[in-house]
Design a protein around this motif. Structure first.
Motif, PDB file in Angstrom:
ATOM      1  N   ARG A  86       0.950  -1.226  -0.158  1.00 48.80           N
ATOM      2  CA  ARG A  86       0.017  -0.197  -0.038  1.00 48.80           C
ATOM      3  C   ARG A  86       0.709   1.200   0.068  1.00 48.80           C
ATOM      4  O   ARG A  86       0.598   2.169  -0.658  1.00 48.80           O
ATOM      5  CB  ARG A  86      -1.048   0.043   1.328  1.00 48.80           C
ATOM      6  CG  ARG A  86      -2.154  -0.921   1.466  1.00 48.80           C
ATOM      7  CD  ARG A  86      -2.801  -1.090   2.571  1.00 48.80           C
ATOM      8  NE  ARG A  86      -3.688   0.027   2.758  1.00 48.80           N
ATOM      9  CZ  ARG A  86      -5.171   0.300   2.324  1.00 48.80           C
ATOM     10  NH1 ARG A  86      -5.375  -0.552   1.645  1.00 48.80           N
ATOM     11  NH2 ARG A  86      -5.514   1.430   2.566  1.00 48.80           N
ATOM     12  N   ARG A 127       2.292   1.912  -3.291  1.00 49.61           N
ATOM     13  CA  ARG A 127       1.371   2.286  -4.200  1.00 49.61           C
ATOM     14  C   ARG A 127       1.304   3.589  -4.219  1.00 49.61           C
ATOM     15  O   ARG A 127       1.249   4.351  -5.257  1.00 49.61           O
ATOM     16  CB  ARG A 127       0.075   1.398  -4.088  1.00 49.61           C
ATOM     17  CG  ARG A 127      -0.832   0.845  -5.296  1.00 49.61           C
ATOM     18  CD  ARG A 127      -1.381  -0.202  -5.012  1.00 49.61           C
ATOM     19  NE  ARG A 127      -2.477  -0.057  -4.289  1.00 49.61           N
ATOM     20  CZ  ARG A 127      -3.739   0.314  -4.902  1.00 49.61           C
ATOM     21  NH1 ARG A 127      -3.775   0.711  -5.986  1.00 49.61           N
ATOM     22  NH2 ARG A 127      -4.675   0.597  -3.899  1.00 49.61           N
ATOM     23  N   THR A 128       1.153   4.236  -3.067  1.00 49.53           N
ATOM     24  CA  THR A 128       0.953   5.701  -2.760  1.00 49.53           C
ATOM     25  C   THR A 128       2.077   6.485  -3.441  1.00 49.53           C
ATOM     26  O   THR A 128       2.176   7.699  -3.739  1.00 49.53           O
ATOM     27  CB  THR A 128       0.686   6.208  -1.346  1.00 49.53           C
ATOM     28  OG1 THR A 128       1.858   6.023  -0.805  1.00 49.53           O
ATOM     29  CG2 THR A 128      -0.117   5.487  -0.627  1.00 49.53           C
ATOM     30  N   MET A 129       3.411   5.812  -3.458  1.00 45.05           N
ATOM     31  CA  MET A 129       4.653   6.392  -4.168  1.00 45.05           C
ATOM     32  C   MET A 129       4.662   6.223  -5.420  1.00 45.05           C
ATOM     33  O   MET A 129       5.611   6.665  -5.995  1.00 45.05           O
ATOM     34  CB  MET A 129       5.541   5.847  -3.192  1.00 45.05           C
ATOM     35  CG  MET A 129       5.923   6.512  -1.929  1.00 45.05           C
ATOM     36  SD  MET A 129       7.301   6.194  -0.944  1.00 45.05           S
ATOM     37  CE  MET A 129       6.982   4.444  -0.295  1.00 45.05           C
ATOM     38  N   GLY A 130       3.664   5.545  -6.122  1.00 39.97           N
ATOM     39  CA  GLY A 130       3.527   5.343  -7.438  1.00 39.97           C
ATOM     40  C   GLY A 130       4.298   4.303  -7.934  1.00 39.97           C
ATOM     41  O   GLY A 130       4.322   3.989  -9.227  1.00 39.97           O
ATOM     42  N   ARG A 178       3.817   0.500  -9.152  1.00 40.07           N
ATOM     43  CA  ARG A 178       2.658  -0.281  -9.669  1.00 40.07           C
ATOM     44  C   ARG A 178       3.483  -1.599 -10.388  1.00 40.07           C
ATOM     45  O   ARG A 178       4.356  -1.764 -10.689  1.00 40.07           O
ATOM     46  CB  ARG A 178       2.150   0.303 -10.960  1.00 40.07           C
ATOM     47  CG  ARG A 178       1.345   1.801 -10.743  1.00 40.07           C
ATOM     48  CD  ARG A 178      -0.062   1.313  -9.907  1.00 40.07           C
ATOM     49  NE  ARG A 178      -0.535   2.857 -10.003  1.00 40.07           N
ATOM     50  CZ  ARG A 178      -0.238   3.800  -8.780  1.00 40.07           C
ATOM     51  NH1 ARG A 178       0.869   3.378  -8.195  1.00 40.07           N
ATOM     52  NH2 ARG A 178      -0.965   4.840  -8.752  1.00 40.07           N
ATOM     53  N   ALA A 197      -6.519   8.996  -0.352  1.00 41.70           N
ATOM     54  CA  ALA A 197      -5.413   8.703  -0.956  1.00 41.70           C
ATOM     55  C   ALA A 197      -5.524   7.837  -2.293  1.00 41.70           C
ATOM     56  O   ALA A 197      -4.480   7.713  -3.024  1.00 41.70           O
ATOM     57  CB  ALA A 197      -4.660   7.601   0.008  1.00 41.70           C
ATOM     58  N   GLY A 198      -6.660   7.225  -2.381  1.00 38.60           N
ATOM     59  CA  GLY A 198      -6.841   6.505  -3.832  1.00 38.60           C
ATOM     60  C   GLY A 198      -6.652   5.108  -3.654  1.00 38.60           C
ATOM     61  O   GLY A 198      -6.651   4.408  -4.389  1.00 38.60           O
ATOM     62  N   LEU A 199      -6.292   4.651  -2.348  1.00 38.39           N
ATOM     63  CA  LEU A 199      -6.162   3.382  -1.923  1.00 38.39           C
ATOM     64  C   LEU A 199      -7.367   2.344  -1.991  1.00 38.39           C
ATOM     65  O   LEU A 199      -7.334   1.076  -2.161  1.00 38.39           O
ATOM     66  CB  LEU A 199      -5.345   3.056  -0.577  1.00 38.39           C
ATOM     67  CG  LEU A 199      -3.851   3.643  -0.642  1.00 38.39           C
ATOM     68  CD1 LEU A 199      -3.580   3.684   0.847  1.00 38.39           C
ATOM     69  CD2 LEU A 199      -3.236   2.856  -1.341  1.00 38.39           C
ATOM     70  N   PRO A 222      -4.390   6.033  -6.444  1.00 38.40           N
ATOM     71  CA  PRO A 222      -3.099   7.022  -5.725  1.00 38.40           C
ATOM     72  C   PRO A 222      -2.319   7.871  -6.738  1.00 38.40           C
ATOM     73  O   PRO A 222      -2.349   7.561  -7.878  1.00 38.40           O
ATOM     74  CB  PRO A 222      -2.321   5.784  -5.438  1.00 38.40           C
ATOM     75  CG  PRO A 222      -2.971   4.431  -5.341  1.00 38.40           C
ATOM     76  CD  PRO A 222      -3.870   4.933  -6.567  1.00 38.40           C
TER      77      PRO A 222
END
Lengths: 255, 269
Positions: free
Chosen positions: A149, A152-155, A157, B65-67, B85
């Motif tokens: 997770r 993912r927030t840091m880009g 994929r 956050a888009g999570l 995200p």
């Protein structure tokens, strides 16, 4: 230094006890040779090159099969951890076959491939592959979901997440699996070499086997000693640095 | 792109949350986590979402956050619809969620490496800047397990700030820390906010923490998760969590919180 000394003292004591027991003449020297006779054999075998040749043959087989097993097992383990379909098919198969002692592959390998290098290769791969799949699968499943997770927030994929997050996060398990795979491969190869003579190369197992045929106990014990030493060296050279790194980074219990 | 332009403050975002509804189904029972929640957050505003556990405040944060995705409703940042995200919104979790296989500076560089237009030495420089901002430049090469809880959260803050987001989302980031460390971090966070000018959404169940940090405190009530009341906090900054003024504000909010929980149980009875 102190640790080295205590280890040295321990093994020296073992040798002395052995020598004393032989001198007491309880057993026939044919059955229990003295450490001196064994080292004489080893020295001779080193000099005429038989030991070196046999060790090379064995290690070649081992490294070839082992590398193949690891390279194949790692991605399959990732797939079984990621996709239900893989988990329910290959994952289940791996779980089952992992319980099979790898020696049990020898008869099958002989019938399929005959007395060839392929048979040896097959046995070693079977020893390595399944435990590698299971270890990788376990490793990926034990990763706290928060890592993915956060990534993912840091880009991060897809493939990037797998290579940069899932793989390193499961590294402690993967190294454990590689170590276990190595142990399985080593055992199964020795069994196969003792079991079958393969004309394309005489390994350490054959040397051990001929020691028995010739009733040469010093050869049997000498080769056993070499097998132990190789196992120890492999552990120290291949796995210890990794384990030390993991313990230092993760802060887990280490030496 | 140079390090200087990368380090320059980006304009903080405006967030608009429109009628967000979210339900969870667990073992046959349905939990109504958020019920048509709407909220507007101004550029550079520090908003604290406050409420008892189960009121949906963390759920809302995860959706921003888009999570997670909402069942109904939309969220816009500067008029752009959120559907996943993005680097413009960085998240700080309750557990530090730092990667144990990387050392401190590589953790801070993780998000930076995914940002195009920078060379690796430049990224290192940027990471160094943020580690300095949180006071940990001396621990650049330390392993994560060697850090205390407070230091870990500082690294996590540096990691979240490093890609230069417009919005910072913080999910009870200090809840697991001891009181003394927490107080230090309140000071640091206010200082950094002054310097970096982010829009911050901060989830907490600690009333004093909310009053100490927030320009606005949004009080949530559970079952279903709704916004119950909002409080503007106009105390001068930097604020000290032990000050009397702050305690007064906090007790007012606590009253509102308790009042609601009481009426909630009465309804249940």
């Amino acid at each position: 230094m102190k640790r080295f000394l205590s280890a040295a003292a321990f093994f020296a004591t073992l040798l002395i006890i052995w020598e004393i027991l032989v001198r007491l003449n309880i057993w026939s020297p044919v059955l229990v040779p003295s450490p001196l006779t064994v080292s004489e054999y080893l020295l001779g075998a080193v000099r005429d090159g038989t030991l070196y040749d046999a060790a090379i043959v064995t290690l070649k087989r081992l490294v070839l099969g082992y590398t193949f097993g690891i390279v194949l097992g790692l991605p399959i383990g990732l797939l079984t951890a990621r996709f239900k379909v893989w988990q329910d098919t290959l994952g289940l198969l791996a779980l089952g076959l992992q319980t099979l002692p790898s020696v049990c592959w020898v008869p099958l390998a002989l019938i399929w491939f005959g007395q060839t290098e392929t048979a040896m290769f097959f046995v070693v791969v079977m020893g390595t592959l399944w435990s590698m799949i299971i270890a990788t699968d376990n490793g990926v499943r034990s990763i706290p979901p928060i890592y993915a997770r956060a990534a993912r927030t840091m880009g991060s994929r897809g493939l990037h997440t797998w290579v940069k997050v899932m793989l390193p996060a499961s590294l402690p398990f993967i190294v454990g699996g590689m170590k276990q795979g190595w142990a399985f491969a080593w055992r199964s190869l020795m069994a196969a070499e003792i079991y079958v003579t393969i004309l394309s190369g005489f390994g350490l197992g054959h040397l051990l086997h001929y020691g028995r045929e010739l009733n040469a106990m010093e050869q049997v014990i000498g080769v056993m000693f070499i097998i132990v030493v190789i196992g120890l060296l492999a552990d120290k050279i291949m796995f210890s640095p990794w384990e030390r790194f993991l313990h230092r980074r993760w802060g887990t219990q280490g030496k | 792109m140079t390090v200087q332009t990368e380090l320059a403050n980006v304009a903080p975002s405006k967030l608009s949350v429109n009628a967000i509804t979210k339900r969870f189904r667990t073992r046959g029972t349905e939990v109504h986590a958020l019920d048509r929640v709407s909220l507007d957050i101004a550029e550079g505003e520090f908003v604290c979402l406050l409420g008892p556990s189960g009121c949906g405040k963390s759920t809302l944060l995860n959706i921003v956050a888009g999570l997670d995705s909402a069942d109904e409703g939309t969220i816009f940042t500067d008029g752009k619809l959120i559907d996943g995200p993005g680097r413009d919104r960085m998240v700080m979790f309750q557990e530090s969620a730092l990667f144990p296989w990387l050392d401190v500076i590589d953790n801070v560089m993780f998000g930076l490496k995914l940002k195009p237009g920078l060379t690796n030495p430049e990224r290192r420089e940027v990471a160094h800047f943020y580690l300095k901002l949180v006071g940990l430049e001396k621990f650049m090469r330390a392993n994560i397990h060697e850090l205390s809880g407070g230091m870990k959260q500082r690294v996590a803050l540096a990691r979240a700030l490093a890609p230069n987001p417009r919005v910072l989302l913080m999910d009870e980031p200090f809840a697991a820390l001891d009181a003394l460390t927490r107080e230090q971090l309140y000071g640091d966070l206010q200082r950094i906010q002054q310097q970096r000018q982010k829009t911050i959404v901060f989830v907490t169940h600690n009333v004093r923490e909310a009053v100490c940090l927030g320009d606005r405190v949004v009080l949530f009530s559970p079952h279903p998760g709704r916004i119950q009341e909002q409080f503007k906090i106009t105390l001068p900054r930097p604020r000290d969590i032990n000050s009397v003024d702050l305690a007064e504000h906090a007790s007012e909010i606590t009253k509102a919180l308790k009042g609601h929980m009481k009426s909630d149980t009465e309804v249940a009875e």
